[in-house]
Write an enzyme that holds these catalytic residues in place. Structure first.
Site, PDB file in Angstrom:
ATOM      1  N   GLU A   1      32.246 -14.813  38.166  1.00  0.00           N
ATOM      2  CA  GLU A   1      31.386 -15.916  38.593  1.00  0.00           C
ATOM      3  C   GLU A   1      31.448 -17.182  37.679  1.00  0.00           C
ATOM      4  OE1 GLU A   1      28.157 -17.228  37.217  1.00  0.00           O
ATOM      5  OE2 GLU A   1      27.842 -18.252  39.198  1.00  0.00           O
TER       6      GLU A   1
ATOM      7  N   TYR B   1      25.971 -25.037  34.756  1.00  0.00           N
ATOM      8  CA  TYR B   1      26.668 -23.976  34.027  1.00  0.00           C
ATOM      9  C   TYR B   1      26.797 -23.858  32.443  1.00  0.00           C
ATOM     10  CZ  TYR B   1      28.080 -21.634  38.071  1.00  0.00           C
ATOM     11  OH  TYR B   1      28.192 -20.735  39.396  1.00  0.00           O
TER      12      TYR B   1
ATOM     13  N   CYS C   1      23.121 -22.129  31.849  1.00  0.00           N
ATOM     14  CA  CYS C   1      22.537 -21.162  32.028  1.00  0.00           C
ATOM     15  C   CYS C   1      23.686 -19.900  31.277  1.00  0.00           C
ATOM     16  CB  CYS C   1      22.644 -20.521  33.500  1.00  0.00           C
ATOM     17  SG  CYS C   1      24.017 -21.091  34.572  1.00  0.00           S
TER      18      CYS C   1
ATOM     19  N   CYS D   1      19.170 -22.573  41.197  1.00  0.00           N
ATOM     20  CA  CYS D   1      19.966 -23.755  40.953  1.00  0.00           C
ATOM     21  C   CYS D   1      20.509 -24.476  42.061  1.00  0.00           C
ATOM     22  CB  CYS D   1      21.032 -23.725  40.026  1.00  0.00           C
ATOM     23  SG  CYS D   1      20.131 -23.348  38.415  1.00  0.00           S
TER      24      CYS D   1
ATOM     25  N   GLU E   1      25.230 -11.893  45.568  1.00  0.00           N
ATOM     26  CA  GLU E   1      25.917 -12.900  46.398  1.00  0.00           C
ATOM     27  C   GLU E   1      25.766 -12.401  47.821  1.00  0.00           C
ATOM     28  OE1 GLU E   1      26.673 -13.095  43.263  1.00  0.00           O
ATOM     29  OE2 GLU E   1      26.151 -15.142  43.213  1.00  0.00           O
TER      30      GLU E   1
ATOM     31  N   THR F   1      24.803 -17.253  46.844  1.00  0.00           N
ATOM     32  CA  THR F   1      23.756 -16.506  45.703  1.00  0.00           C
ATOM     33  C   THR F   1      22.439 -17.020  45.883  1.00  0.00           C
ATOM     34  OG1 THR F   1      25.410 -17.619  43.980  1.00  0.00           O
ATOM     35  CG2 THR F   1      23.128 -17.277  43.455  1.00  0.00           C
TER      36      THR F   1
ATOM     37  N   HIS G   1      25.759 -29.045  39.782  1.00  0.00           N
ATOM     38  CA  HIS G   1      26.110 -27.610  39.706  1.00  0.00           C
ATOM     39  C   HIS G   1      26.858 -27.546  38.456  1.00  0.00           C
ATOM     40  CE1 HIS G   1      24.640 -24.027  41.229  1.00  0.00           C
ATOM     41  NE2 HIS G   1      25.772 -23.499  41.628  1.00  0.00           N
TER      42      HIS G   1
ATOM     43  N   CYS H   1      22.170 -14.667  36.430  1.00  0.00           N
ATOM     44  CA  CYS H   1      21.879 -15.706  37.472  1.00  0.00           C
ATOM     45  C   CYS H   1      20.507 -15.632  38.135  1.00  0.00           C
ATOM     46  CB  CYS H   1      22.973 -15.929  38.399  1.00  0.00           C
ATOM     47  SG  CYS H   1      22.709 -17.016  39.638  1.00  0.00           S
TER      48      CYS H   1
END
Lengths: 484, 484, 484, 484
Positions: free
Chosen positions: D445, D298, D301, D104, D259, D191, D294, D100
């Site tokens: 995650e 996913y 990424c 984003c 995080e 994040t 969001h 990550c």
């Protein structure tokens, strides 16, 4: 007279005269009517196997009531060994018929009612157990086929029996006399009903005190006054009814069990054949025991069917020249793997069996539910893999009439051929067998027979012993458990 | 004359006289024969939608060859927008027919041949592209239905075309004259063939130099001399053929595409309709482009079907009183989830489309294969979930004849009723619709249409750019990559 | 002296001095080193359970060699009952340790070597069986822990033992003397090796005649000259090594078995502890029997772990206030369902056990492979469901140091609280337990322990009796079967 | 000053001084602290890519507010093309970092707040949109990194914000002054928080009129008075913190986003940075838009990560000599298939994007939810397949210290070697990379980031248009639809 052979069984069915409708008309002789005959032949296999040396040990048992050698399908399980032999018998029968042979329903009903009737008597001082044993000895001695009749129509499923706008949506007692009871209602999806001799009626759900009239267990002949059966449609039934030989896929034995609606239009049942009458407290136990036995069976009979399907596909890939491809082997491996996973559950649920107070043996109920739940998944997946390997011709193959046609028969033969030396007709026959065993009715039965998937999940959750498992986790996590 | 309406289409089919066999007999008029009429009506929907305000934008396009407004099904995609509109059109058609409407095959064939013919000409100086455009303008102007004919019988699949003991297992040129070619062989699973006007023949696989005679692309009318079609059987075809209204489930539109074998028994094709003739080097590209277009479509049309199935099951749970149960919502959610996952792939494969040298647009080939691969899984799972929620009556419901019977009709109505106020017949109709859409042929088509599952996997692996991915991993793991 | 208690076991380990490396340094005392102590405690549970009334019947057996009461882990199965008791014992141990307790490997090795040594002697007139029994009586009487050493490094897996560029990639005999053999090579992934007393070496694959030097079965103490062990890393091992109490999740017992590499650097083994020496023909049988026993076990011990995980998640949903949500119940039901499906296979493979010529019992090999295959799928799915229900805090939770910090401890307590009345620390502890049991090493072991997934598939295909199944299909399809 | 390069970014972080705790201690410099530095480097990739010719087009955009070239991560999407470019950018970043890169969250928050602030103003005459644009221009011009702060602790999840026993379980306004607001509470799983410049606070759920104080959207610097962050633990964090190079698997870039909990202990936010203040009616829309953006990401990424994993496993099978086995290719094909299925959804959800009244573009919300739902399944399955192919050494490999050890390093090298010519260290590095990318935190995650699985299912059901689908089914089944 005891039914010993296929011929005896056929004859016994000709002697009775149940009211059966199909496509709006009466069926007079189920042994010869094209719609019912294949199902009769499947059920007959349960009789004929008992006469075969190779299978006699599985197909028969010694009655604990009379000491006689009886069909295992009329036996009350007396041991884990009995439970395991049953599973092996069912797999063999599935392999030999490629379909449902129907007698499990009555078999499981007998075992459920036997153990519960005993417990009611013990608690309430009733006389049901003796009545039931008397009836059962008769069944065993004559080797009758019994249809276990459980599933009610249910009407509006958001409401219970007593809340329905039509009170007949669950079978109920509408009148009680000194001599017996009068029942009304219907049972749906009755496997083997049209070629059974006797009906064993049971409630379909646990009942509360307000539903006493629905708490009825009793037996009656299929041709009792007021009983009407309506035989259901199946996928591909026209091919069967028109006696097509190749296109029906599995012409000798039908698909699934040949299910029917049984309607009870104020049918009288004499007292000596009433085995539960208003004892609502025991209905939950009765339903659950029947369900557990029945769910345990599905991992055996369906494995037999999957064995056939695996064989059919294996052969077809040989005919088509694809048998050595790695993805073909991979998928056949998966078919076997899923089949044997199901079989494991059936064996395990028997191996973990236990004696009820009556002496009759129960299967492990958790594992029985797990077994059936997997059937609702794996049979579909096995069918999907079979169709993957079989190829698109399952959906587009010309008819047997075209194969036999003078005009185009040679074209069908030429263009549906496979590897040299194997007749095109073999490819077509195997294709039609796969078609018959993977579509429609055949799979729906695996989904809903012995209870719909959600029914198993409810039980799996309920029997999951979460409090015990929480305690295990707390101990390992260092959390005090004295609260429990 | 241009075919504009359903009526025009029907009339156009009556005017031609292809040789079609079904159950050993000739079909004279596909628009009225009960076996073919429902498929004709499905295809007709592609015509009628173009006359509807709501869908005209999706169902028509402007020809880049003539500037005329044409059916999108005869269009060569000129942009990503074209590719996306096609996807939306296909979903709508799936929703409105609940089945295959057949014209995609020709549509995709047109798009594949167009782009490849151009490239052959560029490389070899041939004249195929002009020939093809001429033919295509005709198709566009008359709005003809074209069947794309690709799948050969293949005989022994462990061998290639030239190794078969019967050389006709793949369509081939048996004679070349100054005026044209004579072809022999057959194409299987030909969707919409019996109600198309024109056949566009293509090879079924990439060919090497030893298979020049098999490298043939050409067009011919369905009633050309020497063409024979044999219409295939389907699950439940008897109900359709007997014009049953309820039990056939979806009486207006058939199941799948109404597939046929097309046999070419030494059929002459004139030079101007020959578009590839021996150029084996381009066959791989041609097959792959057709396949990619066709695979991309499956995520759209099948999503349309799943929309219908989801609606059918939702309504049935309302009728049965189970719609508010949490597991019911959960399963319907899963049906929607899987449907929309498929739809995503179709949209994405279009959104990632690209212009070929000819100007015709291709879909993204990786995503097209991914799309179809998921269809072979998710359609089965959606069907399985639908059958789970529908309940066992799908397998045991009495026939429409019983429903209409004076003797037992009232019993069927009484015991198959659901929540108060909804006629039993609605429950039965929906049940039959679900039966028709979840069993047998309907699912086999999702498995094998546009190529069997393994065909997609081969392409996914091939296009997976493993070397590039290995490099990514090496960089992150601190391994030198200069070797590559 | 017989090891009876946990304390005895600890003491016995202190008395020996094997060469063990971890992170580049020697471990002197495995009972106290933080890296190994948790694994020692897990193994110790196999001793202590035998002293508990509730589990004595499962945890002990009567030696058929001496009549003594022995640990079941040193027993040769004499019946189906033995096989089933073993399964129940393993599930209990999984529940109590939440991890691998390591003694199965030696247990299964003993059972495999026992039955095969007998058969070699019968065929070849060798004396292995007597030697082995003598050794085994010693193990039983002293209650020693044995590590079954099978998995070789394998080097280039596209080549066999004899084709490797480094011949030591499989353990082999480098020298034979009158007194014994000298072996060289290594065994990987050796569960429990560092806290065992004795190593039982076996080949890792079926060998052909060219690989005689690799066909060696023998026993030796863990501290024999030339034996070096290197203890492997695990996910989260630092937390364990730093003696963190909460963050390690399961501080008392480790994760998986504490695997090590065992290197044999020209180690001498005296003749009386050599049980196979060059008899390549029997290596296939030996490997397969060991594998079958070991694969059967995985459905038991992993079910115990899943029981813990199910309990952990159930409690966590109570803490978080989500326990009554329907999707939570649904997922917990699925966790139980998958766990019990695995358990079914373990029970079934025992219930279908059979006596070898030596009298030792084997499990059903098909079902054993099916069992392990499902472990490689279901353990991951159960873990996935656990993580779904646990929530994202599993990935983002601050450390125990923060929880104890004066600066921010109050913030952690405040903002990771759940329903009123349950301390935040309980939520954290359960979260850490779930983290420890669902990530990395814990799952990899389920994948590859007792053989990688493909190893099972090869056996499932091989034992699938396809010819028999093809015959079943042919009979039902009306195809002549006399060819077979 | 605008941040242009990695160096600029590092410097900018050194200039600020947020309160960050980790393991009970303050982190003073996130760019050099071993726990945070790898995450800083991942985020830095979003800056450096904009300076690369190959990626500039993806990584930058032209601000519609200023006309300046800006980082795409600070852009408000103005077209479908913008949405698609974003997806491609995210996949590339996933491929290059294997983890990550954090930006984003702020990116999606900006896009959600922008469109909703506009709509509030339109309806209520407020001035939020202008305030927000002013703030955003600043972010764009300085190229700041923004953490979107949504997820509240939630306490007892069976209760809403206003029903909690501790009212701070959701971030709320505790005081309103003429100049601004004072907020209290915390945001979990933040994040990139510790290496961001600015926090954009949003509510976590749709709120009703009783929860006005919880309806707060505002921006503040990470080092505002009263802000405390606690950095969470991860699987394998010790290896990272100890700067191990090989065993950490992916030493340059961390796992997941790094995080942190952000605690707001009565933090003052001036009026000009408050963008929603009590307008509960718009919270549902805000949350849903953020979530949709969001969730759509996913599939991009994570596909990048799966590309790395697929490459890693492919290489490892080459090293181990298994790359040509058919089951290996089969599993790698499946990894690619699942990855591309996810990618499809991300592309599709962008291709179906639409303009909000503000001009900012939204993704298709149904497809966004479908996308994320599949991530929660497929990432686990891809990891499982990777572990299957990687082999058991992932769980048992000795440490880098052993590899470097004089005593045992040669043994590790010898016994973990693969095919000749590839250094053992490469096998170990790839193994550790796979270990790092498949266990624990990395997968959690994918499960919970952008909302837990059930959150997506609720939306999929809600947006499923069941009434429309029911109508489709009724039409096809011949049921009157005028009732609707």
């Amino acid at each position: 007279m005891k039914i010993e052979t296929t011929a005896d069984y056929m004859e016994s069915l000709k002697k009775i005269d149940p009211v059966i409708y199909y496509r709006g008309e009466r069926i007079k002789d189920v042994t010869s009517h094209p719609a019912t005959a294949p199902h009769v032949r499947s059920a007959a296999m349960t009789y004929s196997l008992a006469n075969t040396d190779a299978y006699r040990d599985l197909a028969t048992a010694t009655s604990h009531l009379t000491g006689n050698v009886i069909s295992r399908f009329t036996h009350v399980h007396q041991s884990v060994e009995d439970l395991i032999k049953k599973i092996k018998l069912l797999r063999v029968l599935g392999q030999k018929t490629g379909t449902c042979y129907q007698r499990c329903v009555g078999f499981d009903a007998i075992n459920a009612v036997y153990t519960v009737a005993y417990e009611i008597d013990q608690k309430l001082g009733t006389n049901y157990f003796e009545r039931f044993k008397k009836w059962l000895v008769d069944i065993q001695n004559q080797n009758l086929m019994v249809v276990g009749a459980m599933t009610d129509p249910k009407g509006d499923r958001s409401k219970g029996p007593a809340q329905q706008s039509d009170p007949d949506q669950y079978v109920r007692v509408v009148k009680r006399t000194r001599d017996g009871v009068v029942i009304r209602g219907a049972k749906l999806h009755m496997t083997g009903a049209v070629n059974s001799h006797e009906i064993l009626v049971m409630p379909t759900t646990a009942l509360d005190g307000q539903s006493k009239d629905y708490a009825i267990v009793c037996a009656l002949p299929v041709d009792a006054d007021g009983v009407t059966m309506i035989f259901g449609r199946q996928a591909g039934d026209d091919r069967r009814d028109k006696l097509e030989r190749i296109d029906v896929g599995k012409p000798r034995f039908g698909a699934v069990g040949g299910e029917a609606v049984i309607v009870f239009d104020d049918v009288f049942v004499p007292q000596e054949k009433v085995f539960v009458n208003g004892e609502t407290d025991f209905t939950g136990s009765l339903v659950y025991r029947f369900a557990a036995h029945h769910r345990a069976n599905y991992g055996a009979c369906k494995t037999g069917l999957m064995d056939v399907l695996t064989g059919a596909v294996s052969y077809l890939t040989q005919v088509q020249g694809t048998a050595r491809a790695s993805h073909v082997k991979e998928k056949i491996t998966e078919m076997i793997h899923l089949s044997e996973t199901l079989y494991s559950s059936s064996i395990a649920t028997s191996a973990e069996g236990w004696a009820t107070p009556s002496g009759g043996y129960m299967v492990d109920t958790m594992l029985a539910n797990v077994c059936k739940q997997n059937v609702t998944r794996f049979h579909f997946e096995v069918a999907r893999l079979a169709l993957d390997l079989a190829g698109g011709f399952i959906a587009t193959l010309p008819s047997e009439y075209d194969l036999r046609s003078e005009d185009v028969g040679h074209l069908v033969k030429k263009y549906f051929s496979g590897v040299e030396g194997i007749p095109t007709e073999e490819r077509i026959r195997i294709g039609r067998l796969i078609e018959a065993m993977t579509g429609g009715t055949a799979l729906v039965e695996s989904m809903h027979g012995a209870g719909s998937p959600q029914a198993q999940r409810v039980m799996i959750f309920r029997e999951g012993e979460l409090e015990k498992k929480i305690k295990l986790a707390k101990v390992l996590a260092g959390i005090p458990t004295n609260k429990e």
